[in-house]
Design an enzyme around this catalytic site. Structure first.
Site, PDB file in Angstrom:
ATOM      1  N   HIS A  57      31.658  48.757   1.603  1.00  0.00           N
ATOM      2  CA  HIS A  57      31.570  50.155   1.129  1.00  0.00           C
ATOM      3  C   HIS A  57      31.676  51.070   2.347  1.00  0.00           C
ATOM      4  O   HIS A  57      30.679  51.361   3.001  1.00  0.00           O
ATOM      5  CB  HIS A  57      30.242  50.393   0.411  1.00  0.00           C
ATOM      6  CG  HIS A  57      30.088  49.595  -0.840  1.00  0.00           C
ATOM      7  ND1 HIS A  57      30.181  50.157  -2.103  1.00  0.00           N
ATOM      8  CD2 HIS A  57      29.864  48.275  -1.041  1.00  0.00           C
ATOM      9  CE1 HIS A  57      30.012  49.205  -3.020  1.00  0.00           C
ATOM     10  NE2 HIS A  57      29.817  48.052  -2.397  1.00  0.00           N
ATOM     11  N   GLU A 211      25.194  42.221 -10.869  1.00  0.00           N
ATOM     12  CA  GLU A 211      24.453  42.174  -9.602  1.00  0.00           C
ATOM     13  C   GLU A 211      22.990  42.495  -9.909  1.00  0.00           C
ATOM     14  O   GLU A 211      22.484  43.577  -9.628  1.00  0.00           O
ATOM     15  CB  GLU A 211      25.030  43.181  -8.589  1.00  0.00           C
ATOM     16  CG  GLU A 211      24.398  43.034  -7.203  1.00  0.00           C
ATOM     17  CD  GLU A 211      24.818  44.125  -6.227  1.00  0.00           C
ATOM     18  OE1 GLU A 211      25.390  45.141  -6.653  1.00  0.00           O
ATOM     19  OE2 GLU A 211      24.546  43.956  -5.020  1.00  0.00           O
ATOM     20  N   TRP A 313      21.663  50.153   1.490  1.00  0.00           N
ATOM     21  CA  TRP A 313      21.413  48.853   0.866  1.00  0.00           C
ATOM     22  C   TRP A 313      21.030  47.783   1.875  1.00  0.00           C
ATOM     23  O   TRP A 313      20.412  46.796   1.541  1.00  0.00           O
ATOM     24  CB  TRP A 313      22.663  48.398   0.093  1.00  0.00           C
ATOM     25  CG  TRP A 313      22.901  49.235  -1.125  1.00  0.00           C
ATOM     26  CD1 TRP A 313      22.332  49.047  -2.354  1.00  0.00           C
ATOM     27  CD2 TRP A 313      23.727  50.391  -1.231  1.00  0.00           C
ATOM     28  NE1 TRP A 313      22.769  50.025  -3.207  1.00  0.00           N
ATOM     29  CE2 TRP A 313      23.621  50.863  -2.551  1.00  0.00           C
ATOM     30  CE3 TRP A 313      24.557  51.085  -0.337  1.00  0.00           C
ATOM     31  CZ2 TRP A 313      24.313  51.987  -3.017  1.00  0.00           C
ATOM     32  CZ3 TRP A 313      25.238  52.209  -0.793  1.00  0.00           C
ATOM     33  CH2 TRP A 313      25.110  52.647  -2.114  1.00  0.00           C
TER      34      TRP A 313
HETATM   35  N1  17E Z   1      26.375  49.530  -4.654  1.00  0.00           N
HETATM   36  C1  17E Z   1      26.035  48.536  -5.503  1.00  0.00           C
HETATM   37  O1  17E Z   1      25.972  48.761  -6.720  1.00  0.00           O
HETATM   38  N2  17E Z   1      25.781  47.309  -5.034  1.00  0.00           N
HETATM   39  C2  17E Z   1      25.852  47.056  -3.729  1.00  0.00           C
HETATM   40  N3  17E Z   1      25.589  45.833  -3.275  1.00  0.00           N
HETATM   41  C3  17E Z   1      26.202  48.092  -2.839  1.00  0.00           C
HETATM   42  C4  17E Z   1      26.461  49.312  -3.338  1.00  0.00           C
HETATM   43  C5  17E Z   1      26.269  47.826  -1.385  1.00  0.00           C
HETATM   44 FE   FE2 Z   2      29.229  46.104  -3.306  1.00  0.00          FE
END
Ligand code: 17E
Ligand code: FE2
Length: 411
Positions: A57, A211, A313
């Site tokens: 990112h 995630e 993050w």
């Molecule tokens: N945004 C997200 O949703 N998940 C991540 N691992 C990062 C940003 C870095």
């Molecule tokens: Fe990511």
């Protein structure tokens, strides 16, 4: 240019490699130099295709601590803090940070980067900045941009419209975040919508998918079904998929068949997900990674990303793909000798398949002369001892050169 006596991708026999007009023109056991040809004596060194960061990112890079440090270490606090930082973005701020990171990545042998850019910002400040950066770095870096709706497609005001506008503005890849949408229906609808956009505009897809340490988060089966039924197949990538680390074996068995049928690519981010994962567990504590080993054993293409370099993050990161490889093989217990030896594939050839650059990539006569020479004989030694990147060569030009430091021991 002639590179003498390298071990190409851990091969046990040394070879010479000739580069002319930006391409590999000969790879043989022994090649005699032409008169006045530049010769790199690399006797016994490792030659690899260049590193690829499949997932990072760049809009958020180098913002760690601003406006606050992520003390809880959860994904959700990362999203909240970034949402605050986003309000203060300027084009120059994004460009400076992204360029600094891309140069750092280049210094560690990365020549291809896929970066997500948050498009849940009606001003598109980061998007406009990174579109300019993509052009400015093209002599040393192939940069792909993913339109990434960080705060959702259905769950963010005008989310659908913003995503389509970002596609029209010139991104290469379309993203999504179904597990973060308000509910399961929105998650499914967001995937249908973004895959529809990919068909309409002929783009690749790379979704932040599941995630979360929630075994009920099952958007991957929806995305894989879409990949299969639309025929987009390996033009679609599922990133993170950490919920798979919490799926039961019976469900995963069934899912694997679909993943194989769909030909989908997967991206894991071992550094960041070992750090963000398991945060709501006491003990036993989950590792928070996808099933890299199972997926690989089933013939599914998995590559690695660094995801974050000093941002809300993840407070660490140096733009070096040896870090996610090192973490990945530890956290996934892939430490058999041949697994270590072959682990460079996660950040080279497998990543080239994900990014759809495989036809311009690889150490073969007729291909663009992109390669790395390390001060080690094989990848096991390189990963373990972190020897110098002696040369990074891009389109036949040396873009990075390192003279090994000399350490004197007075023992
Ligand atoms: N945004 C997200 O949703 N998940 C991540 N691992 C990062 C940003 C870095
Ligand atoms: Fe990511």
């Amino acid at each position: 240019m002639l590179i003498k006596q390298v071990y190409i991708e851990n091969n046990s026999v040394k070879q010479d490699v000739r580069i002319e007009n930006g391409q590999f023109t000969a790879i043989e056991a022994q090649i005699e130099p032409y008169e006045n040809e530049e010769v790199i004596d690399a006797d016994g060194k490792l030659l690899l295709p260049p590193f690829i960061d499949s997932h990072v990112h760049l809009d958020a890079t180098l913002t760690a601590g601003d406006p606050e440090w992520n003390e809880s270490g959860t994904l959700f606090d990362g999203i909240r803090i970034w949402s605050e930082r986003k309000k203060t973005l300027t084009k120059q701020d994004v460009k400076e940070r992204a360029l600094a990171t891309l140069k750092k990545q280049a210094s560690h042998g990365i020549q291809f980067v896929r970066s997500h850019v948050d498009t849940t910002d009606p001003n598109f400040t980061a998007l406009e900045a990174l579109l300019e950066v993509r052009d400015e770095v093209k002599d040393f870096m192939t940069l792909q941009l993913v339109a990434f709706p960080q705060e959702g497609i259905l769950s963010f005001p005008r989310g659908k419209e913003l995503l389509e506008q970002a596609v029209k503005d010139g991104v290469d890849v379309i993203g999504g975040i179904p597990h973060f949408e308000f509910n399961r229906d929105y998650g499914v609808e967001s995937l249908r919508y973004l895959v529809g956009l990919a068909e309409k505009y002929d783009k690749l897809v790379d979704v932040h998918c599941d995630e979360i340490d929630d075994p009920q988060s099952r958007n991957l089966e929806v995305l894989a079904t879409l990949a299969y039924e639309t025929g987009l197949g390996d033009r679609i990538t599922a990133s993170h998929t950490t919920a798979m680390g919490s799926y039961n074996d019976a469900y995963t068995y069934k899912l694997m068949r679909l993943l194989k049928l769909s030909d989908i690519n997967m991206v894991s981010n071992p550094l960041v997900n070992i750090h963000l994962g398991g945060r709501f567990d006491t003990y036993p504590k989950r590792r928070g990674l996808t099933r890299i080993q199972d997926l690989t054993a089933n013939g599914i293409n998995v590559s690695f990303g660094e995801d974050d370099i000093k941002d809300p993050w993840y407070p660490m990161g140096d733009g070096n793909m040896l870090d996610p490889v090192h973490m990945g093989i530890h956290a996934e217990q892939m430490m058999g000798y041949s697994q270590i030896m072959n682990s460079y594939e996660f950040v080279t050839n497998k990543a080239a398949k994900t990014l759809h650059v495989a036809d311009q990539y690889g150490i073969e006569v007729g291909k663009a002369a992109n390669c790395l020479i390390f001060n080690a004989a094989n990848f096991y030694d390189e990963l373990n001892e972190r020897k110098e990147l002696l040369y990074s060569i891009h389109n036949g030009k040396i873009i990075v050169e390192t003279k090994p430091a000399v350490t004197k021991l007075n023992l």
